[in-house]
Design a protein around this motif. Structure first.
Motif, mmCIF file in Angstrom:
data_model
loop_
_atom_site.group_PDB
_atom_site.id
_atom_site.type_symbol
_atom_site.label_atom_id
_atom_site.label_comp_id
_atom_site.label_asym_id
_atom_site.label_seq_id
_atom_site.Cartn_x
_atom_site.Cartn_y
_atom_site.Cartn_z
ATOM 1 N N VAL A 180 0.829 -1.203 0.000
ATOM 2 C CA VAL A 180 0.000 0.000 0.000
ATOM 3 C C VAL A 180 0.866 1.256 0.000
ATOM 4 C CG1 VAL A 180 -1.571 1.364 1.445
ATOM 5 C CG2 VAL A 180 -2.078 -1.036 0.959
ATOM 6 N N LEU A 181 1.971 1.237 0.731
ATOM 7 C CA LEU A 181 2.874 2.382 0.748
ATOM 8 C C LEU A 181 3.429 2.646 -0.645
ATOM 9 C CD1 LEU A 181 4.395 4.559 2.333
ATOM 10 C CD2 LEU A 181 6.193 2.857 2.781
ATOM 11 N N TRP A 182 3.782 1.576 -1.360
ATOM 12 C CA TRP A 182 4.243 1.762 -2.736
ATOM 13 C C TRP A 182 3.181 2.472 -3.570
ATOM 14 C CZ3 TRP A 182 1.866 0.204 -7.197
ATOM 15 C CH2 TRP A 182 2.569 0.484 -8.371
ATOM 16 N N LYS A 183 1.933 2.054 -3.432
ATOM 17 C CA LYS A 183 0.857 2.658 -4.210
ATOM 18 C C LYS A 183 0.685 4.130 -3.863
ATOM 19 C CE LYS A 183 -4.030 2.097 -5.403
ATOM 20 N NZ LYS A 183 -5.253 1.292 -5.161
ATOM 21 N N LYS A 184 0.704 4.442 -2.577
ATOM 22 C CA LYS A 184 0.551 5.840 -2.167
ATOM 23 C C LYS A 184 1.658 6.717 -2.744
ATOM 24 C CE LYS A 184 -1.830 4.997 2.233
ATOM 25 N NZ LYS A 184 -1.724 5.035 3.718
ATOM 26 N N ASN A 185 2.869 6.175 -2.798
ATOM 27 C CA ASN A 185 4.012 6.941 -3.285
ATOM 28 C C ASN A 185 4.097 6.998 -4.802
ATOM 29 O OD1 ASN A 185 4.857 7.445 -0.668
ATOM 30 N ND2 ASN A 185 6.252 5.696 -0.618
ATOM 31 N N SER A 186 3.387 6.087 -5.477
ATOM 32 C CA SER A 186 3.580 5.946 -6.924
ATOM 33 C C SER A 186 2.392 6.343 -7.770
ATOM 34 C CB SER A 186 3.945 4.486 -7.253
ATOM 35 O OG SER A 186 5.081 4.060 -6.555
ATOM 36 N N ILE A 187 1.196 6.409 -7.192
ATOM 37 C CA ILE A 187 0.011 6.573 -8.019
ATOM 38 C C ILE A 187 0.035 7.869 -8.831
ATOM 39 C CG2 ILE A 187 -1.402 7.626 -6.186
ATOM 40 C CD1 ILE A 187 -3.752 5.876 -7.349
ATOM 41 N N GLN A 188 0.588 8.923 -8.261
ATOM 42 C CA GLN A 188 0.655 10.181 -9.020
ATOM 43 C C GLN A 188 1.659 10.108 -10.159
ATOM 44 O OE1 GLN A 188 -1.412 12.784 -8.882
ATOM 45 N NE2 GLN A 188 -2.538 11.506 -7.419
ATOM 46 N N LEU A 189 2.656 9.246 -10.022
ATOM 47 C CA LEU A 189 3.643 9.096 -11.088
ATOM 48 C C LEU A 189 3.025 8.506 -12.341
ATOM 49 C CD1 LEU A 189 6.624 7.675 -8.987
ATOM 50 C CD2 LEU A 189 6.358 10.021 -9.826
ATOM 51 N N PHE A 190 1.948 7.740 -12.169
ATOM 52 C CA PHE A 190 1.285 7.101 -13.302
ATOM 53 C C PHE A 190 -0.039 7.780 -13.645
ATOM 54 C CE2 PHE A 190 3.998 3.873 -11.362
ATOM 55 C CZ PHE A 190 4.692 3.390 -12.464
ATOM 56 N N ALA A 191 -0.243 8.994 -13.128
ATOM 57 C CA ALA A 191 -1.518 9.681 -13.326
ATOM 58 C C ALA A 191 -1.787 9.998 -14.787
ATOM 59 C CB ALA A 191 -1.552 10.966 -12.496
ATOM 60 N N TYR A 215 -4.085 3.936 -18.749
ATOM 61 C CA TYR A 215 -4.890 3.089 -17.863
ATOM 62 C C TYR A 215 -4.592 3.466 -16.428
ATOM 63 C CZ TYR A 215 -4.770 0.549 -22.263
ATOM 64 O OH TYR A 215 -4.845 0.221 -23.600
ATOM 65 N N GLN A 216 -5.608 3.955 -15.753
ATOM 66 C CA GLN A 216 -5.425 4.493 -14.415
ATOM 67 C C GLN A 216 -5.466 3.392 -13.355
ATOM 68 O OE1 GLN A 216 -4.946 8.017 -13.733
ATOM 69 N NE2 GLN A 216 -4.446 7.707 -15.886
ATOM 70 N N MET A 217 -4.629 3.547 -12.342
ATOM 71 C CA MET A 217 -4.709 2.676 -11.174
ATOM 72 C C MET A 217 -5.907 3.076 -10.317
ATOM 73 S SD MET A 217 -0.648 2.800 -10.197
ATOM 74 C CE MET A 217 -0.861 1.871 -8.680
ATOM 75 N N LEU A 218 -6.492 2.101 -9.645
ATOM 76 C CA LEU A 218 -7.614 2.372 -8.756
ATOM 77 C C LEU A 218 -7.131 3.181 -7.558
ATOM 78 C CD1 LEU A 218 -10.665 1.572 -8.278
ATOM 79 C CD2 LEU A 218 -9.769 -0.199 -6.751
ATOM 80 N N GLU A 219 -7.822 4.250 -7.246
ATOM 81 C CA GLU A 219 -7.433 5.078 -6.109
ATOM 82 C C GLU A 219 -7.845 4.430 -4.782
ATOM 83 O OE1 GLU A 219 -8.814 9.047 -6.452
ATOM 84 O OE2 GLU A 219 -7.737 9.445 -8.324
ATOM 85 N N GLY A 220 -7.128 4.795 -3.720
ATOM 86 C CA GLY A 220 -7.462 4.326 -2.385
ATOM 87 C C GLY A 220 -6.789 3.019 -2.021
#
Length: 343
Positions: free
Chosen positions: A195-206, A210-215
């Motif tokens: 989850v920490l990886w996702k929080k730190n990375s989701i904006q990098l792939f904004a 194909y968008q990653m699911l938020e939250g």
């Protein structure tokens, strides 16, 4: 939007696939359900497809209607978008849809690993982290899905991480042995890191196609399965392990994932559920009903009296056991639906 639930434990033999099959089938009595087979062993696909399993992967009409071929355009860099796949439905569960697995799905694990650690430094990889979520979303829309259940293989691969993070909620299946306790210790450390990886990375792939699911996926309970019953309760060799699992889940495990934002608000878990170690249900071994259900191609609680194929006291006992399992899965699904309201 459909609610996605992943049933995951990196330990094998805890009935992940069987749980998804039974829960999904029961839920499909009320609404449209999608089952996603993210395990290269394809056990869930085999359960759903039955005798048509091999034919499904050989015939031109269906051989590319699976999770691997569904995201191929992203992983092979082809110049057209991901599309929803055509799903199979069992004759006796027409509201249950299978996004079939593929034996070679793990071929994509290396590319996905590289994409998820490159922090979008390589533009050709930027669409990979959101590819599975996009495929699932489009398939959910195609079939008006209300709940999606995702099956993973027992491991800590990049694909498992990705599909876990593509979910709104998660359930941890266990069976009462010391190895399940060890597995919970591992998940206590690994899941918050994912989850920490996702929080730190989701904006990098904004900016990806194909968008990653938020939250963050939210914990909605555990299952304890595959044990024998004596006098209406778990047989003595299993009871200590059951209590240890519940203690571990409501203690160290819950505290760790709570700090990572992976739990609901405390008031959304009922006190008796908390006191019971966040255990949704204890499901004993199916015993003699299981081979009969496999032969017919339905869950144990769907077996008709004639399909049990016994007479006299044996039939009566099997009918009694079948009805108990039906009651257990009805209660389990009601609990899931209640908790998913808050996700």
């Amino acid at each position: 939007m459909a609610k996605r639930i992943v049933i995951f434990n990196h330990k094998g033999g805890v009935s992940k696939t069987t749980s998804i099959y039974n829960i999904g089938w029961m839920l499909s009595k009320k609404c449209n359900i999608l089952l996603v087979d993210g395990d290269p062993q394809c056990n869930l696909s085999s359960l759903i497809l039955g005798d048509d399993f091999e034919k499904y992967y050989l015939e031109n009409a269906t051989k590319q209607q699976n999770i691997k071929d569904g995201v191929e355009v992203a992983f092979d860099g082809k110049p057209y978008p991901i599309k929803a796949v055509d799903c199979f439905s069992p004759a006796r569960a027409p509201s249950l849809y299978l996004l079939a697995g593929h034996a070679n799905l793990s071929e994509y694990d290396g590319a996905l690993t590289f994409a998820q650690i490159s922090n979008n430094a390589i533009p050709t990889l930027q669409n990979l982290p959101g590819a599975f979520s996009e495929l699932i979303k489009l398939t959910e829309e195609k079939y008006s899905i209300e709940y999606t259940l995702i099956d993973l293989n027992p491991g800590l691969s990049a694909i498992n991480q990705n599909l876990f993070l593509t979910s709104h909620a998660f359930v941890v299946p266990t069976n009462p042995d010391p190895f399940s306790v060890m597995a919970i210790n591992t998940l206590t450390n690994i899941l918050p890191k994912w989850v920490l990886w996702k929080k730190n990375s989701i904006q990098l792939f904004a900016g990806s196609a194909y968008q990653m699911l938020e939250g963050e996926p939210k914990f909605i309970g555990s299952l304890i399965q595959r044990f024998n019953v004596r006098n209406g309760r778990a047989a003595k060799p299993y009871r200590d392990n059951i209590e240890e699992i519940k203690t571990k889940i409501k203690g160290e495990f819950f505290n760790s994932i709570s700090k990572a934002g992976m739990t609901l608000d405390s008031k959304e878990y009922k006190q008796d559920f908390i006191d019971n170690g966040y255990c949704l249900e204890e499901i004993p071994d199916f015993q003699g009903l299981l081979p009969k259900s496999h032969q017919v191609g339905v869950p144990v609680f769907e077996l008709l009296d004639a399909e049990i194929g016994e007479t006299g006291p044996v039939l009566e006992q099997m009918k009694k056991n079948r009805n108990k399992f039906q009651g257990k899965f009805e209660l389990l699904n009601n609990k899931l639906i209640e908790l998913l309201r808050y996700v």
